[in-house]
Design a protein around this motif. Structure first.
Motif, PDB file in Angstrom:
ATOM      1  N   ILE A 184      37.954  37.270  53.042  1.00 47.73           N
ATOM      2  CA  ILE A 184      38.302  37.223  51.625  1.00 47.73           C
ATOM      3  C   ILE A 184      38.681  38.626  51.159  1.00 47.73           C
ATOM      4  CG2 ILE A 184      36.827  35.228  51.104  1.00 47.73           C
ATOM      5  CD1 ILE A 184      34.846  37.262  49.811  1.00 47.73           C
ATOM      6  N   ALA A 185      39.473  38.679  50.106  1.00 41.87           N
ATOM      7  CA  ALA A 185      39.806  39.958  49.484  1.00 41.87           C
ATOM      8  C   ALA A 185      38.612  40.379  48.624  1.00 41.87           C
ATOM      9  CB  ALA A 185      41.059  39.820  48.631  1.00 41.87           C
ATOM     10  N   LYS A 186      38.188  41.610  48.778  1.00 41.71           N
ATOM     11  CA  LYS A 186      37.057  42.121  48.010  1.00 41.71           C
ATOM     12  C   LYS A 186      37.482  42.265  46.554  1.00 41.71           C
ATOM     13  CE  LYS A 186      33.744  45.894  47.783  1.00 41.71           C
ATOM     14  NZ  LYS A 186      33.294  47.148  48.399  1.00 41.71           N
ATOM     15  N   GLU A 187      36.676  41.726  45.683  1.00 37.03           N
ATOM     16  CA  GLU A 187      36.963  41.786  44.252  1.00 37.03           C
ATOM     17  C   GLU A 187      36.997  43.234  43.780  1.00 37.03           C
ATOM     18  OE1 GLU A 187      35.017  40.006  40.187  1.00 37.03           O
ATOM     19  OE2 GLU A 187      34.822  38.839  42.032  1.00 37.03           O
ATOM     20  N   GLY A 188      38.038  43.560  43.022  1.00 37.15           N
ATOM     21  CA  GLY A 188      38.179  44.900  42.483  1.00 37.15           C
ATOM     22  C   GLY A 188      38.714  45.924  43.473  1.00 37.15           C
ATOM     23  N   ALA A 189      39.090  45.484  44.688  1.00 41.66           N
ATOM     24  CA  ALA A 189      39.559  46.425  45.712  1.00 41.66           C
ATOM     25  C   ALA A 189      40.977  46.081  46.168  1.00 41.66           C
ATOM     26  CB  ALA A 189      38.603  46.426  46.898  1.00 41.66           C
ATOM     27  N   GLU A 196      33.444  45.117  56.075  1.00 44.14           N
ATOM     28  CA  GLU A 196      34.542  45.398  55.142  1.00 44.14           C
ATOM     29  C   GLU A 196      35.597  46.202  55.881  1.00 44.14           C
ATOM     30  OE1 GLU A 196      33.373  47.171  51.457  1.00 44.14           O
ATOM     31  OE2 GLU A 196      32.006  45.521  50.967  1.00 44.14           O
ATOM     32  N   VAL A 197      36.858  45.795  55.711  1.00 43.95           N
ATOM     33  CA  VAL A 197      37.964  46.453  56.389  1.00 43.95           C
ATOM     34  C   VAL A 197      38.984  46.886  55.339  1.00 43.95           C
ATOM     35  CG1 VAL A 197      39.797  46.208  58.111  1.00 43.95           C
ATOM     36  CG2 VAL A 197      37.622  44.986  58.422  1.00 43.95           C
ATOM     37  N   GLU A 198      39.251  48.191  55.272  1.00 45.61           N
ATOM     38  CA  GLU A 198      40.254  48.712  54.344  1.00 45.61           C
ATOM     39  C   GLU A 198      41.621  48.639  55.012  1.00 45.61           C
ATOM     40  OE1 GLU A 198      39.400  52.505  52.580  1.00 45.61           O
ATOM     41  OE2 GLU A 198      37.276  52.014  52.411  1.00 45.61           O
ATOM     42  N   ILE A 199      42.606  48.111  54.290  1.00 44.60           N
ATOM     43  CA  ILE A 199      43.953  47.960  54.830  1.00 44.60           C
ATOM     44  C   ILE A 199      44.943  48.625  53.886  1.00 44.60           C
ATOM     45  CG2 ILE A 199      45.738  46.314  55.498  1.00 44.60           C
ATOM     46  CD1 ILE A 199      43.397  44.370  56.182  1.00 44.60           C
ATOM     47  N   THR A 207      40.856  45.843  50.361  1.00 49.22           N
ATOM     48  CA  THR A 207      39.727  45.746  51.274  1.00 49.22           C
ATOM     49  C   THR A 207      39.429  44.270  51.463  1.00 49.22           C
ATOM     50  OG1 THR A 207      38.792  47.842  50.521  1.00 49.22           O
ATOM     51  CG2 THR A 207      37.296  46.336  51.648  1.00 49.22           C
ATOM     52  N   VAL A 208      39.324  43.849  52.728  1.00 52.04           N
ATOM     53  CA  VAL A 208      38.935  42.469  53.020  1.00 52.04           C
ATOM     54  C   VAL A 208      37.520  42.461  53.563  1.00 52.04           C
ATOM     55  CG1 VAL A 208      41.268  41.575  53.435  1.00 52.04           C
ATOM     56  CG2 VAL A 208      39.947  42.493  55.341  1.00 52.04           C
ATOM     57  N   LEU A 263      54.204  50.315  55.577  1.00 55.97           N
ATOM     58  CA  LEU A 263      54.965  49.231  56.186  1.00 55.97           C
ATOM     59  C   LEU A 263      55.718  48.382  55.162  1.00 55.97           C
ATOM     60  CD1 LEU A 263      55.666  47.645  58.753  1.00 55.97           C
ATOM     61  CD2 LEU A 263      53.505  46.413  58.478  1.00 55.97           C
ATOM     62  N   TYR A 264      55.055  48.079  54.032  1.00 60.47           N
ATOM     63  CA  TYR A 264      55.648  47.216  53.017  1.00 60.47           C
ATOM     64  C   TYR A 264      56.036  47.954  51.745  1.00 60.47           C
ATOM     65  CZ  TYR A 264      54.015  43.231  55.781  1.00 60.47           C
ATOM     66  OH  TYR A 264      53.810  42.308  56.770  1.00 60.47           O
ATOM     67  N   GLY A 265      55.580  49.169  51.588  1.00 60.17           N
ATOM     68  CA  GLY A 265      55.788  49.867  50.336  1.00 60.17           C
ATOM     69  C   GLY A 265      54.822  49.346  49.291  1.00 60.17           C
ATOM     70  N   SER A 266      55.190  49.473  48.037  1.00 60.52           N
ATOM     71  CA  SER A 266      54.356  49.010  46.928  1.00 60.52           C
ATOM     72  C   SER A 266      54.795  47.596  46.540  1.00 60.52           C
ATOM     73  CB  SER A 266      54.525  49.963  45.745  1.00 60.52           C
ATOM     74  OG  SER A 266      53.686  49.579  44.693  1.00 60.52           O
ATOM     75  N   LEU A 267      53.847  46.663  46.489  1.00 59.66           N
ATOM     76  CA  LEU A 267      54.167  45.275  46.183  1.00 59.66           C
ATOM     77  C   LEU A 267      54.396  45.068  44.690  1.00 59.66           C
ATOM     78  CD1 LEU A 267      51.540  43.377  48.383  1.00 59.66           C
ATOM     79  CD2 LEU A 267      53.887  44.017  48.978  1.00 59.66           C
ATOM     80  N   ASP A 268      55.309  44.168  44.360  1.00 57.96           N
ATOM     81  CA  ASP A 268      55.527  43.755  42.975  1.00 57.96           C
ATOM     82  C   ASP A 268      54.371  42.874  42.531  1.00 57.96           C
ATOM     83  OD1 ASP A 268      58.023  45.010  42.946  1.00 57.96           O
ATOM     84  OD2 ASP A 268      59.049  43.210  43.660  1.00 57.96           O
ATOM     85  N   HIS A 269      54.311  42.599  41.235  1.00 55.34           N
ATOM     86  CA  HIS A 269      53.309  41.674  40.707  1.00 55.34           C
ATOM     87  C   HIS A 269      53.506  40.316  41.371  1.00 55.34           C
ATOM     88  CE1 HIS A 269      52.204  44.569  37.664  1.00 55.34           C
ATOM     89  NE2 HIS A 269      53.483  44.719  37.362  1.00 55.34           N
ATOM     90  N   GLY A 270      52.401  39.614  41.619  1.00 55.69           N
ATOM     91  CA  GLY A 270      52.517  38.274  42.184  1.00 55.69           C
ATOM     92  C   GLY A 270      51.299  37.868  42.990  1.00 55.69           C
ATOM     93  N   GLU A 271      51.393  36.654  43.559  1.00 54.03           N
ATOM     94  CA  GLU A 271      50.330  36.108  44.398  1.00 54.03           C
ATOM     95  C   GLU A 271      50.704  36.331  45.855  1.00 54.03           C
ATOM     96  OE1 GLU A 271      48.694  32.167  43.317  1.00 54.03           O
ATOM     97  OE2 GLU A 271      50.221  32.245  41.733  1.00 54.03           O
ATOM     98  N   TYR A 272      49.761  36.891  46.612  1.00 56.54           N
ATOM     99  CA  TYR A 272      49.990  37.238  48.005  1.00 56.54           C
ATOM    100  C   TYR A 272      48.831  36.733  48.860  1.00 56.54           C
ATOM    101  CZ  TYR A 272      53.500  40.542  46.296  1.00 56.54           C
ATOM    102  OH  TYR A 272      54.593  41.112  45.694  1.00 56.54           O
ATOM    103  N   ARG A 273      49.048  36.837  50.157  1.00 53.71           N
ATOM    104  CA  ARG A 273      47.948  36.654  51.098  1.00 53.71           C
ATOM    105  C   ARG A 273      48.189  37.560  52.299  1.00 53.71           C
ATOM    106  NH1 ARG A 273      48.654  30.472  53.440  1.00 53.71           N
ATOM    107  NH2 ARG A 273      50.480  30.836  54.745  1.00 53.71           N
ATOM    108  N   ILE A 274      47.092  37.981  52.891  1.00 54.51           N
ATOM    109  CA  ILE A 274      47.137  38.798  54.091  1.00 54.51           C
ATOM    110  C   ILE A 274      46.633  37.943  55.243  1.00 54.51           C
ATOM    111  CG2 ILE A 274      44.848  39.789  53.640  1.00 54.51           C
ATOM    112  CD1 ILE A 274      45.976  42.395  54.961  1.00 54.51           C
ATOM    113  N   ALA A 275      47.275  38.054  56.382  1.00 52.03           N
ATOM    114  CA  ALA A 275      46.877  37.279  57.559  1.00 52.03           C
ATOM    115  C   ALA A 275      46.496  38.239  58.683  1.00 52.03           C
ATOM    116  CB  ALA A 275      48.023  36.387  58.005  1.00 52.03           C
TER     117      ALA A 275
END
Length: 154
Positions: free
Chosen positions: A44-49, A110-113, A56-57, A118-130
């Protein structure tokens, strides 16, 4: 005058071709058929991170198996209810360190990513990390799974 028209037309077509490639690359559908199907193991994505360049996942292994994961990851964006691969911001080839981190049974990590490189800065939106998770049974015997964690960039 005719040469100028041909040059302008050629430049226009070249730019139109580039913009079409960019559009297509942002609409590459997810490559995952099965996700989050390793019993007892979650991410899961860590809340606030969460930021536009990383997160941080929390990997949680509540199974009786030791699992292994690497540094690699893939980002996807939800567009009109469907998941699509986020295109890389860098050109050419890229690589991750080929390393295996183990997570023993009934442990949490906890793993910081950071994906800015690689992707630059993401725009606003819903994402997922795999992330790919490996369950080694014995020498030469293993199963691969894919865990995803959804998050929002605001």
């Amino acid at each position: 005058m005719k040469k100028l028209f041909l040059i302008v037309t050629a430049i226009y077509l070249a730019l139109a071709g580039c913009s079409q490639k960019q559009k297509d690359s942002t609409e590459e559908p997810t490559k995952f058929e099965a996700i989050n199907n390793l019993d007892g193991v979650t991410m899961i994505a860590k809340e606030g991170a969460v930021s536009a360049t990383g997160l941080t996942v929390i990997l949680e292994n509540n199974s009786d198996k030791e699992i292994t994961y690497g540094a690699d990851f893939l980002l996807e964006k939800k567009i009109k209810g469907k998941w699509y691969q986020v295109p890389f911001a860098i050109g050419g080839n890229h690589a991750f360190t080929d390393i295996g981190y183990s997570l023993a049974s009934f442990n949490v990590r906890e793993v910081e990513i950071d994906w800015g490189w690689l992707y630059g800065s993401l725009d606003h939106g819903e994402y997922r990390i795999a992330k790919e998770i490996v369950d080694f049974r014995n020498a030469g015997g293993y199963d691969k799974y894919h865990l995803v964690a959804e998050f929002t960039v605001e």
